[in-house]
Scaffold this motif. Structure first.
Motif, PDB file in Angstrom:
ATOM      1  N   LEU A 258       0.844  -1.183   0.000  1.00  0.00           N
ATOM      2  CA  LEU A 258       0.000   0.000   0.000  1.00  0.00           C
ATOM      3  C   LEU A 258       0.883   1.237   0.000  1.00  0.00           C
ATOM      4  N   VAL A 259       0.705   2.108  -0.997  1.00  0.00           N
ATOM      5  CA  VAL A 259       1.566   3.280  -1.151  1.00  0.00           C
ATOM      6  C   VAL A 259       0.721   4.521  -1.383  1.00  0.00           C
ATOM      7  N   LYS A 260       1.316   5.662  -1.113  1.00  0.00           N
ATOM      8  CA  LYS A 260       0.655   6.945  -1.350  1.00  0.00           C
ATOM      9  C   LYS A 260       0.763   7.311  -2.825  1.00  0.00           C
ATOM     10  N   SER A 261      -0.312   7.838  -3.374  1.00  0.00           N
ATOM     11  CA  SER A 261      -0.295   8.277  -4.768  1.00  0.00           C
ATOM     12  C   SER A 261       0.556   9.533  -4.918  1.00  0.00           C
ATOM     13  N   PRO A 262       1.381   9.615  -5.974  1.00  0.00           N
ATOM     14  CA  PRO A 262       2.146  10.836  -6.217  1.00  0.00           C
ATOM     15  C   PRO A 262       1.274  12.020  -6.612  1.00  0.00           C
ATOM     16  N   LEU A 263       0.007  11.791  -6.893  1.00  0.00           N
ATOM     17  CA  LEU A 263      -0.888  12.902  -7.195  1.00  0.00           C
ATOM     18  C   LEU A 263      -1.166  13.761  -5.970  1.00  0.00           C
ATOM     19  N   VAL A 264      -1.130  13.167  -4.781  1.00  0.00           N
ATOM     20  CA  VAL A 264      -1.464  13.900  -3.551  1.00  0.00           C
ATOM     21  C   VAL A 264      -0.391  13.640  -2.487  1.00  0.00           C
ATOM     22  N   ASP A 266       1.038  15.492  -0.347  1.00  0.00           N
ATOM     23  CA  ASP A 266       0.936  16.232   0.915  1.00  0.00           C
ATOM     24  C   ASP A 266      -0.296  15.871   1.733  1.00  0.00           C
ATOM     25  N   ILE A 267      -1.094  14.928   1.237  1.00  0.00           N
ATOM     26  CA  ILE A 267      -2.287  14.491   1.970  1.00  0.00           C
ATOM     27  C   ILE A 267      -2.001  13.106   2.540  1.00  0.00           C
ATOM     28  N   PRO A 268      -2.172  12.908   3.843  1.00  0.00           N
ATOM     29  CA  PRO A 268      -1.867  11.583   4.413  1.00  0.00           C
ATOM     30  C   PRO A 268      -2.828  10.523   3.891  1.00  0.00           C
ATOM     31  N   THR A 269      -2.339   9.313   3.753  1.00  0.00           N
ATOM     32  CA  THR A 269      -3.250   8.198   3.501  1.00  0.00           C
ATOM     33  C   THR A 269      -3.992   7.899   4.797  1.00  0.00           C
ATOM     34  N   VAL A 270      -5.093   7.187   4.701  1.00  0.00           N
ATOM     35  CA  VAL A 270      -5.897   6.949   5.898  1.00  0.00           C
ATOM     36  C   VAL A 270      -5.117   6.147   6.938  1.00  0.00           C
ATOM     37  N   ASP A 271      -4.272   5.221   6.501  1.00  0.00           N
ATOM     38  CA  ASP A 271      -3.486   4.462   7.477  1.00  0.00           C
ATOM     39  C   ASP A 271      -2.413   5.328   8.124  1.00  0.00           C
ATOM     40  N   GLU A 272      -1.840   6.281   7.370  1.00  0.00           N
ATOM     41  CA  GLU A 272      -0.890   7.226   7.966  1.00  0.00           C
ATOM     42  C   GLU A 272      -1.580   8.107   8.997  1.00  0.00           C
ATOM     43  N   LEU A 273      -2.781   8.576   8.678  1.00  0.00           N
ATOM     44  CA  LEU A 273      -3.523   9.427   9.617  1.00  0.00           C
ATOM     45  C   LEU A 273      -3.891   8.644  10.871  1.00  0.00           C
ATOM     46  N   TYR A 274      -4.326   7.400  10.692  1.00  0.00           N
ATOM     47  CA  TYR A 274      -4.662   6.570  11.855  1.00  0.00           C
ATOM     48  C   TYR A 274      -3.451   6.425  12.773  1.00  0.00           C
ATOM     49  N   GLU A 275      -2.298   6.125  12.188  1.00  0.00           N
ATOM     50  CA  GLU A 275      -1.102   5.932  13.011  1.00  0.00           C
ATOM     51  C   GLU A 275      -0.677   7.230  13.687  1.00  0.00           C
ATOM     52  N   GLU A 276      -0.877   8.361  13.004  1.00  0.00           N
ATOM     53  CA  GLU A 276      -0.565   9.654  13.615  1.00  0.00           C
ATOM     54  C   GLU A 276      -1.455   9.910  14.831  1.00  0.00           C
ATOM     55  N   ILE A 277      -2.726   9.526  14.729  1.00  0.00           N
ATOM     56  CA  ILE A 277      -3.680   9.771  15.816  1.00  0.00           C
ATOM     57  C   ILE A 277      -3.491   8.793  16.971  1.00  0.00           C
ATOM     58  N   TYR A 278      -3.324   7.507  16.640  1.00  0.00           N
ATOM     59  CA  TYR A 278      -3.368   6.463  17.661  1.00  0.00           C
ATOM     60  C   TYR A 278      -2.016   5.834  17.965  1.00  0.00           C
ATOM     61  N   GLY A 279      -0.990   6.182  17.190  1.00  0.00           N
ATOM     62  CA  GLY A 279       0.357   5.716  17.500  1.00  0.00           C
ATOM     63  C   GLY A 279       0.665   4.288  17.104  1.00  0.00           C
ATOM     64  N   THR A 280      -0.229   3.661  16.343  1.00  0.00           N
ATOM     65  CA  THR A 280      -0.015   2.281  15.914  1.00  0.00           C
ATOM     66  C   THR A 280      -0.689   2.084  14.562  1.00  0.00           C
ATOM     67  N   PRO A 281      -0.190   1.194  13.721  1.00  0.00           N
ATOM     68  CA  PRO A 281      -0.833   0.961  12.420  1.00  0.00           C
ATOM     69  C   PRO A 281      -2.243   0.399  12.608  1.00  0.00           C
ATOM     70  N   PRO A 282      -3.137   0.661  11.674  1.00  0.00           N
ATOM     71  CA  PRO A 282      -4.504   0.144  11.798  1.00  0.00           C
ATOM     72  C   PRO A 282      -4.551  -1.371  11.648  1.00  0.00           C
ATOM     73  N   SER A 283      -5.530  -1.980  12.271  1.00  0.00           N
ATOM     74  CA  SER A 283      -5.747  -3.416  12.169  1.00  0.00           C
ATOM     75  C   SER A 283      -7.199  -3.694  12.522  1.00  0.00           C
TER      76      SER A 283
END
Length: 379
Positions: A258-264, A266-283
């Motif tokens: 799973l990778v971030k699109s080069p089109l965006v 500067d916008i976090p992917t949802v899994d990046e945002l989840y980890e930023e909020i909760y400190g762990t990868p989503p599962s």
């Protein structure tokens, strides 16, 4: 593509240079692959023929624009230099077009389906979806832009400054198409994953109407394809300082990453945002369902499908041209000019694998997706 091939704002046609490096990389790939020149030879299976791309969309739909682009470059690149036209056959949520190619199209390769598919129709056996995609002759596909979910900036006192601020916002209303639409399911499951409290309001006929509803305040959250978000939603919202992107959906690579699109970028992917909020990868079940939706619904949004038992020579001719065609300079330049980005090709083997993945979805994930649809319909 360099500095001349830049993303354009369809409102004022001023170039945006955020993605020049992405364009340059695409051109370099075309050079390396040896596909700078058109590929067609004057002779070949399709010499003197007319190929009709059957599309289950209205002639004014954005997907039809992509179909016309494909038709033009198939005409330039297929051996035999055939004429390639698009025939729109909307109706029954694309099923009329699917059924025509599956049951009525000649087997000689002169009628091919191109466009969106209903992965959930097959998975959940929606009414009217009476077939499996494995019944078609799979020719290839196209990876279009990923989804971006955004919110009005003024939904929080002082404004939503970072994506995680949305967790403190109230009275959020997500505007969408139908609750059964793959985009809506994937995007609302992503909102649930990060803990956003919202209500879903469906029934909008298309993305343009949804953007207008966000601007007017009728709803205050939505999702859009990345290029449409950047070229259509951002200019509208920026006029009133209302734009607040939340996350994008990551793209699934051929090797399963799973990778971030080069089109965006500067916008976090949802899994990046989840980890930023909760400190762990989503599962867990929600994340498993999101990954499944990315795999079966958002990795190959458009597909080329021939009828069952399509002529083997026609099959080989089509399969061999799709990937190199989409890497030619001519295709990339015109795609950027018309669409503001160049879709990626999906070879027939990977396309067949993506279609087959629907059969491997676990009962638990199916139940989760059904529950998401029911929840969105309940609002």
């Amino acid at each position: 593509m360099g500095d001349n091939l830049v993303m354009k704002n369809s409102e004022n046609q001023r170039p945006t240079r955020w993605f020049a490096s992405f364009g340059t990389a695409a051109l370099m790939l075309a050079v390396v692959s040896g596909s700078i020149l058109n590929l067609a030879r004057a002779d070949g299976y399709y010499e003197g023929e007319t190929i009709t791309l059957i599309m289950g969309l209205d002639a004014s739909a954005g997907g039809t624009t992509v179909g016309r682009l494909m038709a033009k470059h198939l005409e330039l690149n297929l051996e035999g230099n055939p004429t390639v036209i698009v025939r729109n056959m909307p109706g029954a949520s694309m099923m009329s077009a699917h059924i025509y190619v599956l049951l009525k199209a000649p087997k000689d390769g002169t009628f091919v389906y191109y466009g969106p598919r209903s992965s959930l129709g097959e998975l959940l056996e929606f009414p009217g979806h009476s077939f499996k995609y494995s019944q078609f002759t799979v020719l290839g596909g196209a990876q279009l832009a990923p989804l971006v979910t955004y919110v009005r900036k003024d939904m929080l006192a002082g404004g939503i400054q970072t994506p995680s601020d949305v967790l403190r916002a109230e009275n959020l209303i997500f505007g969408g198409i139908s609750a059964e639409h793959g985009r809506m399911i994937a995007s609302t499951m992503a909102l649930d994953l990060i803990g956003v409290k919202y209500h879903f309001v469906g029934g909008y006929p298309g993305s343009g109407r949804i953007r207008a509803a966000v601007l007017s305040g009728e709803v205050n959250m939505a999702t859009d394809a990345a290029h449409a978000y950047l070229n259509e939603a951002v200019p509208l919202l920026a006029q009133r300082d209302l734009n607040a992107p939340l996350f994008s959906l990551p793209q699934l690579t051929a090797d399963g990453q799973l990778v971030k699109s080069p089109l965006v970028p500067d916008i976090p992917t949802v899994d990046e945002l989840y980890e930023e909020i909760y400190g762990t990868p989503p599962s867990g079940a929600n994340w498993d369902a999101i990954v499944t939706m990315i795999e079966i619904d958002q990795t190959m949004q458009h597909v080329f499908l021939g009828p069952p038992r399509m002529d083997p020579e026609a099959v080989e001719t089509f399969r061999e041209v799709i990937e190199p065609m989409m890497q030619t300079t001519a295709f990339i330049e015109e795609a950027v000019r018309i669409l503001s980005y160049a879709p990626d090709a999906v070879g027939y083997e990977r396309a067949a694998s993506i279609l087959a993945a629907t059969a491997d979805v676990t009962p638990e994930v199916q139940a989760y997706i059904k529950a998401q649809i029911a929840r969105n319909n309940a609002y």
